[in-house]
Design an enzyme around this catalytic site. Sequence first.
Site, PDB file in Angstrom:
ATOM      1  CB  SER A 138      38.120 123.400  -5.405  1.00  0.00           C
ATOM      2  OG  SER A 138      38.926 124.507  -5.699  1.00  0.00           O
ATOM      3  CE1 TYR A 163      43.175 119.656  -4.277  1.00  0.00           C
ATOM      4  CE2 TYR A 163      43.130 121.665  -5.585  1.00  0.00           C
ATOM      5  CZ  TYR A 163      42.695 120.938  -4.503  1.00  0.00           C
ATOM      6  OH  TYR A 163      41.755 121.481  -3.649  1.00  0.00           O
ATOM      7  CE  LYS A 222      39.261 119.137  -4.127  1.00  0.00           C
ATOM      8  NZ  LYS A 222      38.807 118.334  -2.976  1.00  0.00           N
TER       9      LYS A 222
HETATM   10  N1  UFG Z   1      49.960 134.403  -3.358  1.00  0.00           N
HETATM   11  C1  UFG Z   1      51.060 135.243  -3.241  1.00  0.00           C
HETATM   12  N2  UFG Z   1      52.106 134.828  -2.486  1.00  0.00           N
HETATM   13  C2  UFG Z   1      52.124 133.625  -1.826  1.00  0.00           C
HETATM   14  C3  UFG Z   1      50.993 132.773  -1.947  1.00  0.00           C
HETATM   15  C4  UFG Z   1      49.939 133.202  -2.731  1.00  0.00           C
HETATM   16  O1  UFG Z   1      51.099 136.326  -3.823  1.00  0.00           O
HETATM   17  O2  UFG Z   1      53.118 133.314  -1.179  1.00  0.00           O
HETATM   18  C5  UFG Z   1      48.808 134.848  -4.168  1.00  0.00           C
HETATM   19  C6  UFG Z   1      48.525 133.947  -5.346  1.00  0.00           C
HETATM   20  O3  UFG Z   1      49.328 134.298  -6.436  1.00  0.00           O
HETATM   21  C7  UFG Z   1      47.034 134.190  -5.544  1.00  0.00           C
HETATM   22  C8  UFG Z   1      46.510 134.483  -4.135  1.00  0.00           C
HETATM   23  O4  UFG Z   1      47.667 134.825  -3.384  1.00  0.00           O
HETATM   24  O5  UFG Z   1      46.855 135.336  -6.325  1.00  0.00           O
HETATM   25  C9  UFG Z   1      45.837 133.302  -3.494  1.00  0.00           C
HETATM   26  O6  UFG Z   1      46.705 132.187  -3.555  1.00  0.00           O
HETATM   27  P1  UFG Z   1      46.459 130.862  -2.710  1.00  0.00           P
HETATM   28  O7  UFG Z   1      47.568 129.913  -3.020  1.00  0.00           O
HETATM   29  O8  UFG Z   1      46.221 131.197  -1.285  1.00  0.00           O
HETATM   30  O9  UFG Z   1      45.079 130.342  -3.276  1.00  0.00           O
HETATM   31  P2  UFG Z   1      44.679 129.958  -4.777  1.00  0.00           P
HETATM   32  O10 UFG Z   1      43.649 130.928  -5.207  1.00  0.00           O
HETATM   33  O11 UFG Z   1      45.838 129.718  -5.640  1.00  0.00           O
HETATM   34  O12 UFG Z   1      44.086 128.538  -4.434  1.00  0.00           O
HETATM   35  C10 UFG Z   1      42.830 128.141  -4.712  1.00  0.00           C
HETATM   36  C11 UFG Z   1      42.424 127.034  -3.738  1.00  0.00           C
HETATM   37  C12 UFG Z   1      43.177 125.766  -4.047  1.00  0.00           C
HETATM   38  C13 UFG Z   1      43.097 125.459  -5.513  1.00  0.00           C
HETATM   39  C14 UFG Z   1      43.640 126.592  -6.317  1.00  0.00           C
HETATM   40  C15 UFG Z   1      43.627 126.289  -7.776  1.00  0.00           C
HETATM   41  O13 UFG Z   1      42.667 127.417  -2.393  1.00  0.00           O
HETATM   42  O14 UFG Z   1      42.602 124.699  -3.317  1.00  0.00           O
HETATM   43  O15 UFG Z   1      42.838 127.740  -6.048  1.00  0.00           O
HETATM   44  O16 UFG Z   1      44.235 127.279  -8.518  1.00  0.00           O
HETATM   45  F1  UFG Z   1      43.786 124.361  -5.830  1.00  0.00           F
END
Ligand code: UFG
Length: 341
Positions: free
Chosen positions: A126, A151, A155
């Site tokens: 990831s 988590y 990775k």
């Molecule tokens: N976000 C919102 N509202 C929500 C959910 C997410 O504003 O309800 C924002 C988050 O703050 C972030 C963006 O949308 O800025 C993306 O968030 P996600 O949770 O969809 O994805 P992430 O980038 O946090 O997740 C990724 C990978 C995961 C990994 C993670 C580690 O998909 O597998 O990065 O930080 F674990």
Amino acid sequence: MKKTVLVSGGAGFIGSHVTVELIQAGYDVVVADNFSNCDRTGYEGVKKITGREDIPLEVMDFCDMKAVEALFGKYPIDAVIHFAAYKAVGESVAQPLKYYKNNLSSFLNVLEAAQKKGSFVLFSSSATVYGEPDSVPVTEATPRKPATSPYGNTKTICEDILHDTVKASEGRLKGILLRYFNPIGAHPSALIGELPRGVPNNLVPFITQTAIGKRECLRIFGNDYPTPDGTCLRDYIDIVDLAKAHVYAVGRMVEGRMKQDCEVFNVGTGRPVSVLELVNAFEKVNGVKLNYKFAPRRAGDVTAIWADPTLANTEMGWKATRTVEQTLKSAWEWEKHLAGK
Ligand code: UFG
């Protein structure tokens, strides 16, 4: 001779899409899953899309070494793609042992069996391994940063385990690490897609569930980041594009085109998209209004990360093809399919 690929966690979100693409590319696929985090929808959907009723399904836990050995004894496994793992960031902070025990021991078992059998290994890593990068986009040579959750740490550790094992095997074990950015969307057939249990953590399932009325309001976590519109930047990659990267990687392994015994590729588009841009694009392409509000930053979120996918483009010959709009349409079609609309 047809090659056989074992897909651990093959009934899950990424696993089911990868299974479809592998079968359509002419591989025999063995799906193995313990259904701890998904139901049979993904597996049944794969059978419908491919028109194949005979896809072997093994219901098993990869933490059980006896079961893993039996599986490798039963099928002529040329390559294994390992997805079987827990993936909820917040839960991993609350229950680190659950994550370390499951995600590490299942991978160790797969590696041991693969090494014995002479199977290639593809590990689902990831972009989380880059942490908050000093500069963007990130290439595979960008230094990894300490993980911000157990988590994420699993990775990083699994990457190291693969590197070390490959190195010590002196050519007997070879593998590829794919570092996914943010996989979103669903199969264009709307027969398979993401099925989060409970309240979704990830942005796109939260958007689609809000749009369909399952959730009242989307919270956008933070609008005071140092980015053009104040919201975080990510590299959202279409799930089918991502699945196809696995077909290229497996081909590279089983057809003897690897240049190093352990290779690493970013799987992203190279295109940064802000949370607000994604929300606006979803509303526009699907003609729906989304109830959202700005909320405080979420702990552990990085400000901005997107891929430099040049290596995967030039070396593997893989490139993301779908637009964010196409992908957001597929995500919405899937949510409507789930709602029976
Ligand atoms: N976000 C919102 N509202 C929500 C959910 C997410 O504003 O309800 C924002 C988050 O703050 C972030 C963006 O949308 O800025 C993306 O968030 P996600 O949770 O969809 O994805 P992430 O980038 O946090 O997740 C990724 C990978 C995961 C990994 C993670 C580690 O998909 O597998 O990065 O930080 F674990």
